[in-house]
Design a protein around this motif. Sequence first.
Motif, mmCIF file in Angstrom:
data_model
loop_
_atom_site.group_PDB
_atom_site.id
_atom_site.type_symbol
_atom_site.label_atom_id
_atom_site.label_comp_id
_atom_site.label_asym_id
_atom_site.label_seq_id
_atom_site.Cartn_x
_atom_site.Cartn_y
_atom_site.Cartn_z
ATOM 1 N N PRO A 101 0.607 -1.485 -0.556
ATOM 2 C CA PRO A 101 0.048 -0.164 -0.137
ATOM 3 C C PRO A 101 1.132 1.450 -0.120
ATOM 4 O O PRO A 101 2.335 1.158 0.315
ATOM 5 C CB PRO A 101 -0.800 -0.238 1.835
ATOM 6 N N HIS A 102 -0.132 2.498 -0.145
ATOM 7 C CA HIS A 102 1.231 3.932 -0.210
ATOM 8 C C HIS A 102 1.516 4.012 1.175
ATOM 9 O O HIS A 102 0.772 4.242 2.215
ATOM 10 C CB HIS A 102 -0.342 4.876 -1.338
ATOM 11 N N LEU A 103 2.782 4.766 1.003
ATOM 12 C CA LEU A 103 3.185 5.009 2.347
ATOM 13 C C LEU A 103 2.663 6.522 2.543
ATOM 14 O O LEU A 103 3.579 7.650 1.423
ATOM 15 C CB LEU A 103 4.851 4.549 2.416
ATOM 16 N N PRO A 104 2.017 6.501 3.228
ATOM 17 C CA PRO A 104 1.946 7.872 3.486
ATOM 18 C C PRO A 104 3.659 9.388 3.505
ATOM 19 O O PRO A 104 4.167 8.658 4.485
ATOM 20 C CB PRO A 104 1.081 8.759 4.285
ATOM 21 N N VAL A 105 3.819 10.157 3.311
ATOM 22 C CA VAL A 105 4.998 11.472 3.154
ATOM 23 C C VAL A 105 5.256 11.266 5.374
ATOM 24 O O VAL A 105 6.611 11.177 5.666
ATOM 25 C CB VAL A 105 4.775 12.528 2.367
ATOM 26 N N GLU A 106 4.089 11.217 5.552
ATOM 27 C CA GLU A 106 4.561 11.779 7.205
ATOM 28 C C GLU A 106 5.492 10.338 7.890
ATOM 29 O O GLU A 106 5.490 10.490 9.247
ATOM 30 C CB GLU A 106 2.893 12.250 7.417
ATOM 31 N N ALA A 107 4.740 9.343 7.445
ATOM 32 C CA ALA A 107 4.670 8.504 8.026
ATOM 33 C C ALA A 107 6.674 7.868 7.294
ATOM 34 O O ALA A 107 6.697 6.716 8.072
ATOM 35 C CB ALA A 107 4.093 7.205 7.176
ATOM 36 N N LEU A 108 7.398 8.242 6.433
ATOM 37 C CA LEU A 108 8.839 8.397 5.825
ATOM 38 C C LEU A 108 9.240 7.675 7.558
ATOM 39 O O LEU A 108 9.716 8.673 8.147
ATOM 40 C CB LEU A 108 8.772 8.685 5.122
ATOM 41 N N SER A 109 9.901 7.340 6.886
ATOM 42 C CA SER A 109 11.620 7.272 8.222
ATOM 43 C C SER A 109 12.362 8.561 7.652
ATOM 44 O O SER A 109 12.803 8.785 6.707
ATOM 45 C CB SER A 109 12.200 6.205 8.283
ATOM 46 N N PRO A 110 13.392 8.813 8.440
ATOM 47 C CA PRO A 110 14.322 9.882 8.053
ATOM 48 C C PRO A 110 15.360 8.909 6.797
ATOM 49 O O PRO A 110 15.295 10.043 5.800
ATOM 50 C CB PRO A 110 15.451 10.009 9.175
ATOM 51 N N ALA A 111 15.496 8.235 6.368
ATOM 52 C CA ALA A 111 16.304 7.708 5.812
ATOM 53 C C ALA A 111 15.331 7.092 4.623
ATOM 54 O O ALA A 111 15.358 7.289 3.281
ATOM 55 C CB ALA A 111 16.333 6.652 5.994
ATOM 56 N N GLN A 112 14.029 7.094 4.650
ATOM 57 C CA GLN A 112 13.063 6.878 3.288
ATOM 58 C C GLN A 112 13.081 8.969 3.193
ATOM 59 O O GLN A 112 12.341 8.484 1.488
ATOM 60 C CB GLN A 112 11.779 6.339 3.482
ATOM 61 N N LYS A 113 12.224 8.666 3.551
ATOM 62 C CA LYS A 113 12.059 10.411 3.706
ATOM 63 C C LYS A 113 13.352 10.957 2.362
ATOM 64 O O LYS A 113 13.751 12.279 1.352
ATOM 65 C CB LYS A 113 11.823 11.579 4.534
ATOM 66 N N VAL A 114 15.080 11.019 2.644
ATOM 67 C CA VAL A 114 16.232 10.976 2.081
ATOM 68 C C VAL A 114 15.288 10.811 0.591
ATOM 69 O O VAL A 114 16.343 11.702 -0.327
ATOM 70 C CB VAL A 114 17.172 10.789 2.480
ATOM 71 N N VAL A 115 15.256 9.647 0.602
ATOM 72 C CA VAL A 115 14.866 8.944 -1.321
ATOM 73 C C VAL A 115 13.845 9.534 -1.610
ATOM 74 O O VAL A 115 14.068 9.863 -2.423
ATOM 75 C CB VAL A 115 15.333 7.962 -1.149
ATOM 76 N N TYR A 116 13.103 9.466 -1.138
ATOM 77 C CA TYR A 116 11.406 9.926 -1.236
ATOM 78 C C TYR A 116 11.673 11.037 -2.233
ATOM 79 O O TYR A 116 11.400 12.322 -3.240
ATOM 80 C CB TYR A 116 10.140 10.214 -0.199
ATOM 81 N N ASP A 117 12.683 12.294 -1.042
ATOM 82 C CA ASP A 117 12.936 13.942 -1.803
ATOM 83 C C ASP A 117 13.950 14.030 -2.972
ATOM 84 O O ASP A 117 13.450 14.584 -4.038
ATOM 85 C CB ASP A 117 13.588 14.440 -0.826
ATOM 86 N N LYS A 118 14.201 12.616 -3.000
ATOM 87 C CA LYS A 118 15.781 12.963 -4.093
ATOM 88 C C LYS A 118 14.482 12.578 -5.430
ATOM 89 O O LYS A 118 14.802 13.006 -6.602
ATOM 90 C CB LYS A 118 16.269 11.472 -3.479
#
Length: 187
Positions: A9-26
């Motif tokens: 399922p879709h991962l909400p942005v607010e639920a991302l870990s710091p490492a996931q958020k770095v990749v998400y932003d890239k």
Amino acid sequence: MTNTTPRFPHLPVEALSPAQKVVYDKLVNGPRKGIRGPFGALLRNPQLADRVSQLGDSVRFESSLPDTLREMMILMVARFFKARYEWHAHGMILKGLGFADEKIAAIGHRQRPQGLTEDETIVFDFVTELLNDGEITDPTFDKAMARFGEVTVLDILATAGYFGFVSMILNAIRLQVPEGGMIMPED
């Protein structure tokens, strides 16, 4: 395949870990401009997602292949692996590049399209042999080398391999074609 329920399922942005958020932003700020294809699932392993995106960026956005040849190849690979989402996504791109509907339909029916350019024919034959036989005959390889040279032949191989990898992931995670999307012909 009877069950089409997506497995990740879709991962909400607010639920991302710091490492996931770095990749998400890239991914969102890079050439992809968003989270599509396998990356919604791959974000669960941020290091893998990052490495896959780096290879994909090289293959897709830094390739020596002209856009139409690259997208035609991706469509061929998607059809080979029956990757419906990949078919939709890259079929729309190829169509937007002016590739004729009849040519797309022929690829969907596992046939060589009529009216291919010389370059398209060389790439079509090369990729067809690679996918169907797992190798390329000397005459087909030599023709591609003579026309495109080493760098582009390697880009053809890397593109086919990368999108085979992506197609298998998309199939396994059951990523669905959006409503109204381009539908791949059934066998």
